[in-house]
Each structure stands twice: as structure tokens, then as C-alpha cells.
Scaffold this motif. Structure first.
Motif, PDB file in Angstrom:
ATOM      1  N   ASP A  36       0.968  -1.222  -0.032  1.00 35.07           N
ATOM      2  CA  ASP A  36      -0.164  -0.111   0.131  1.00 35.07           C
ATOM      3  C   ASP A  36       0.947   1.323   0.052  1.00 35.07           C
ATOM      4  O   ASP A  36       0.401   2.284  -0.118  1.00 35.07           O
ATOM      5  CB  ASP A  36      -0.923  -0.005   1.077  1.00 35.07           C
ATOM      6  CG  ASP A  36      -0.272  -0.352   2.718  1.00 35.07           C
ATOM      7  OD1 ASP A  36       0.887   0.173   2.700  1.00 35.07           O
ATOM      8  OD2 ASP A  36      -0.790  -1.109   3.481  1.00 35.07           O
ATOM      9  N   PHE A  38       2.625   2.349   2.506  1.00 40.59           N
ATOM     10  CA  PHE A  38       2.757   3.026   3.627  1.00 40.59           C
ATOM     11  C   PHE A  38       3.928   2.248   4.625  1.00 40.59           C
ATOM     12  O   PHE A  38       4.289   1.067   4.478  1.00 40.59           O
ATOM     13  CB  PHE A  38       1.608   2.895   4.657  1.00 40.59           C
ATOM     14  CG  PHE A  38       0.333   3.703   4.044  1.00 40.59           C
ATOM     15  CD1 PHE A  38       0.325   5.036   4.812  1.00 40.59           C
ATOM     16  CD2 PHE A  38      -0.280   3.561   2.846  1.00 40.59           C
ATOM     17  CE1 PHE A  38      -0.634   5.939   4.359  1.00 40.59           C
ATOM     18  CE2 PHE A  38      -1.314   4.431   2.579  1.00 40.59           C
ATOM     19  CZ  PHE A  38      -1.500   5.836   3.191  1.00 40.59           C
ATOM     20  N   ARG A  62      -5.744  -3.670  14.365  1.00 39.60           N
ATOM     21  CA  ARG A  62      -5.991  -2.998  13.148  1.00 39.60           C
ATOM     22  C   ARG A  62      -7.166  -2.231  13.159  1.00 39.60           C
ATOM     23  O   ARG A  62      -8.332  -2.488  13.398  1.00 39.60           O
ATOM     24  CB  ARG A  62      -5.919  -3.793  11.973  1.00 39.60           C
ATOM     25  CG  ARG A  62      -6.066  -2.995  10.465  1.00 39.60           C
ATOM     26  CD  ARG A  62      -6.075  -3.921   9.378  1.00 39.60           C
ATOM     27  NE  ARG A  62      -6.983  -4.762   9.347  1.00 39.60           N
ATOM     28  CZ  ARG A  62      -7.391  -5.793   8.449  1.00 39.60           C
ATOM     29  NH1 ARG A  62      -6.423  -6.346   7.870  1.00 39.60           N
ATOM     30  NH2 ARG A  62      -8.523  -6.553   8.511  1.00 39.60           N
ATOM     31  N   SER A  83       2.009   0.593  11.822  1.00 40.01           N
ATOM     32  CA  SER A  83       1.870   0.517  10.187  1.00 40.01           C
ATOM     33  C   SER A  83       0.680   1.618   9.754  1.00 40.01           C
ATOM     34  O   SER A  83      -0.094   1.893  10.796  1.00 40.01           O
ATOM     35  CB  SER A  83       1.474  -0.822   9.576  1.00 40.01           C
ATOM     36  OG  SER A  83       0.279  -1.264   9.953  1.00 40.01           O
ATOM     37  N   GLY A  84       1.029   2.220   8.810  1.00 44.32           N
ATOM     38  CA  GLY A  84      -0.285   3.015   8.485  1.00 44.32           C
ATOM     39  C   GLY A  84      -0.014   4.452   8.950  1.00 44.32           C
ATOM     40  O   GLY A  84       0.848   4.977   9.628  1.00 44.32           O
ATOM     41  N   THR A 166      -8.268   6.618   9.316  1.00 42.15           N
ATOM     42  CA  THR A 166      -7.184   5.750   9.097  1.00 42.15           C
ATOM     43  C   THR A 166      -6.736   5.512   7.645  1.00 42.15           C
ATOM     44  O   THR A 166      -7.709   5.398   6.848  1.00 42.15           O
ATOM     45  CB  THR A 166      -7.583   4.326   9.762  1.00 42.15           C
ATOM     46  OG1 THR A 166      -8.712   3.785   9.073  1.00 42.15           O
ATOM     47  CG2 THR A 166      -7.732   4.421  11.362  1.00 42.15           C
ATOM     48  N   ARG A 167      -5.522   5.415   7.319  1.00 43.51           N
ATOM     49  CA  ARG A 167      -4.820   5.091   6.111  1.00 43.51           C
ATOM     50  C   ARG A 167      -3.905   4.137   6.063  1.00 43.51           C
ATOM     51  O   ARG A 167      -2.964   4.051   7.141  1.00 43.51           O
ATOM     52  CB  ARG A 167      -4.388   6.368   5.321  1.00 43.51           C
ATOM     53  CG  ARG A 167      -5.347   7.427   5.101  1.00 43.51           C
ATOM     54  CD  ARG A 167      -5.546   8.526   6.145  1.00 43.51           C
ATOM     55  NE  ARG A 167      -4.195   9.343   6.371  1.00 43.51           N
ATOM     56  CZ  ARG A 167      -4.126  10.186   7.376  1.00 43.51           C
ATOM     57  NH1 ARG A 167      -4.821  10.118   8.522  1.00 43.51           N
ATOM     58  NH2 ARG A 167      -2.746  10.684   7.364  1.00 43.51           N
ATOM     59  N   GLY A 201      -3.366  -1.999   6.795  1.00 42.67           N
ATOM     60  CA  GLY A 201      -3.897  -0.839   7.318  1.00 42.67           C
ATOM     61  C   GLY A 201      -3.140  -0.085   8.367  1.00 42.67           C
ATOM     62  O   GLY A 201      -1.860   0.037   8.479  1.00 42.67           O
ATOM     63  N   PHE A 202      -3.937   0.596   9.377  1.00 43.07           N
ATOM     64  CA  PHE A 202      -3.277   1.203  10.483  1.00 43.07           C
ATOM     65  C   PHE A 202      -3.285   0.422  11.645  1.00 43.07           C
ATOM     66  O   PHE A 202      -4.477  -0.116  12.209  1.00 43.07           O
ATOM     67  CB  PHE A 202      -4.179   2.542  10.514  1.00 43.07           C
ATOM     68  CG  PHE A 202      -3.613   3.197  11.808  1.00 43.07           C
ATOM     69  CD1 PHE A 202      -2.389   4.235  11.644  1.00 43.07           C
ATOM     70  CD2 PHE A 202      -4.268   3.298  13.000  1.00 43.07           C
ATOM     71  CE1 PHE A 202      -2.085   4.724  12.886  1.00 43.07           C
ATOM     72  CE2 PHE A 202      -3.597   4.071  14.365  1.00 43.07           C
ATOM     73  CZ  PHE A 202      -2.638   4.526  14.250  1.00 43.07           C
TER      74      PHE A 202
END
Length: 262
Positions: A36, A38, A62, A83-84, A166-167, A201-202
Motif C-alpha cells: 500500500d 505506507f 488494526r 503501520s499506516g 485511518t490510512r 492498514g493502520f
């Protein structure tokens, strides 16, 4: 790494704390980018750091698009972003159960701009000893911060938090073993278990001093939250002065508690 302190005043719904929310950026370096695009950090490194400093890792989640604002009345918490990216709203309560309205609308306790503390700022002098770079007083209503992989938040008991925006987008999911309260019997296997988790994801890892913790969305005994004892060590800096051992001054003094009541 940067270290920022936010003294968040109480609201009608949320106790917040005389102690500052601590935000440490880039605590762990990025080890890879996902498909993704990130950044991600090593969950084993985060787990090892927290455990070394006496904090018990309880979960890896997540996060979905949003959640209810909530706080922990009787326990301090720390979270590291694995992450994210996301937005986290600290110190403000939701005033509606409608997730769309309390995330994107007006159904939350909106605050004002965060202001730097200066030596002649009466709010600052009531809360902390003088003006210091990287220290902010947040008027009642909270502060909204951006979170990215490698960041750590050390959250005093009573300080509300709500993760949103969230991204990259993904569904809410518990990524670690157990039920989200502790790793339980699988503790000894955690390094290998964590290394096998595919982050997407985040995601954040959360830890507490105790394996027992609580949660609330509003109200309760504000002063009880303010009086939760300071931990013996910071999750990142241990007993060093950079972390909570140098910024959280034990049981809050009567002057700080009186200021929060006003």
C-alpha cells in the motif's frame, strides 16, 4: 525523534489529566513499505522495548475508519504505531452515539487551537514549571494529532482518545493472540508470533503497567483518574528524564488539581 507534551484540561465529559500526554515521533525506524506504500515498523522491536521497561503488551489492533472516544479511568496506557497513518483526537468526548456525527460532524466536544506555553502564560505556570519548547496547554476540548508508523503516545489515566481517518482503509481486527486484554499463555512465544503477523492498514500495539485495565466513554470519578500513581518507568526511556519520569510529577499536587477544577 521529537518529544512533545500536551497538558489537556478536563471537559464536561472527560477527566483528562494534570499530567501531559506524551508524543514521541520516530521511536522505531521504518523497516519496509507495504504494497500500500505506507511505512511499517518491527512489532518485535516495539514489544521488546516496552517489556524491557516494565510495560505489559496487551494487544495489536488494526483500526477501522473510526471508533468511540474513550479513556481508561484507572490505568495509564502507551501505544506505538506499527503501520499506516491516522488521526487521533485526544481529550474530547463524543456527545452522540452516532459515529458519523461524532467523527465527521459536530457531535463532539470541540476545543480551540493548541497554544505553546510561555513563561508568562498563566495557564502554563499553573500546570508546569515555566515555559519549555515542545510543551503545550490544550484548552478544554482536546487536541487532534497525526500518527504515523514509529510514533509512540504515552497516555495518562483519564485522557480520552479516538482514532479516525485511518490510512490505508481496512476493517477493524485484533491481530494479536488472546482477546485484547493480554497475550496470556502465549507470552513466551510472542517474538516468533509477532514476527509472523502480516501488518496491513493502520495498526497499533498497546501496553499497560498492569494486565488489568478498564475503559469508559464519559463521566466517573475525575479525581480518582488524576491520582493514579505514576509508573516507575517510561515505556521508551525507562527511568530517564526525557520520558514520564521527568515530566509526570508523581501524585499531582493540590495546585494542579485545583487548577483542573476551575
Amino acid at each position: 525523534m521529537t518529544i512533545t507534551q500536551y497538558y489537556i484540561l478536563p471537559t464536561a465529559l472527560i477527566p483528562n489529566s494534570p499530567r501531559p500526554l506524551l508524543h514521541y515521533t520516530n521511536v522505531l525506524p521504518a523497516i519496509a513499505k507495504g504494497e500500500d506504500g505506507f511505512d511499517r515498523v518491527d512489532p518485535v522491536a516495539g514489544y521488546t522495548l516496552f517489556k524491557k521497561n516494565g510495560w505489559q503488551v496487551a494487544w495489536i489492533y488494526r483500526y477501522g475508519a473510526t471508533q468511540r472516544s474513550h479513556f481508561h479511568p484507572e490505568v495509564h496506557e502507551c501505544m506505538i504505531v506499527l503501520s499506516g497513518r491516522a488521526t487521533i483526537r485526544f481529550g474530547a468526548g463524543d456527545i452522540s452515539d452516532d459515529l458519523h456525527q461524532n467523527t465527521h460532524g459536530d457531535a463532539w466536544e470541540k476545543g480551540t487551537l493548541v497554544t505553546p506555553v510561555t513563561p508568562d502564560d498563566p495557564r502554563g505556570s499553573a500546570v508546569i514549571p515555566g515555559g519549555t519548547p515542545g510543551v503545550y496547554v490544550v484548552p478544554s476540548g482536546g487536541v487532534t494529532l497525526e500518527a504515523k508508523a514509529g510514533d509512540v503516545f504515552v497516555i495518562p489515566a483519564g485522557v480520552a482518545h479516538k482514532t479516525l481517518n485511518t490510512r490505508p482503509a481496512a476493517a477493524f481486527q485484533l491481530m494479536s493472540p488472546g482477546v485484547g486484554l493480554s497475550f496470556g499463555d502465549s507470552e513466551s512465544k510472542m517474538p516468533s508470533t509477532l514476527a509472523s503477523i502480516s501488518l496491513s492498514g493502520f495498526t497499533m500495539m498497546g501496553a499497560y503497567i498492569s494486565t488489568e485495565w478498564d475503559s469508559a466513554i464519559r463521566g466517573g470519578d475525575f479525581e480518582a483518574s488524576w491520582m493514579v500513581p505514576r509508573p516507575a518507568s517510561d515505556p521508551v526511556f525507562g527511568t530517564g528524564p526525557e520520558g514520564l519520569c521527568g515530566t509526570w510529577f508523581g501524585i499531582p499536587g493540590s495546585e494542579r488539581v485545583s487548577m483542573l477544577r476551575s
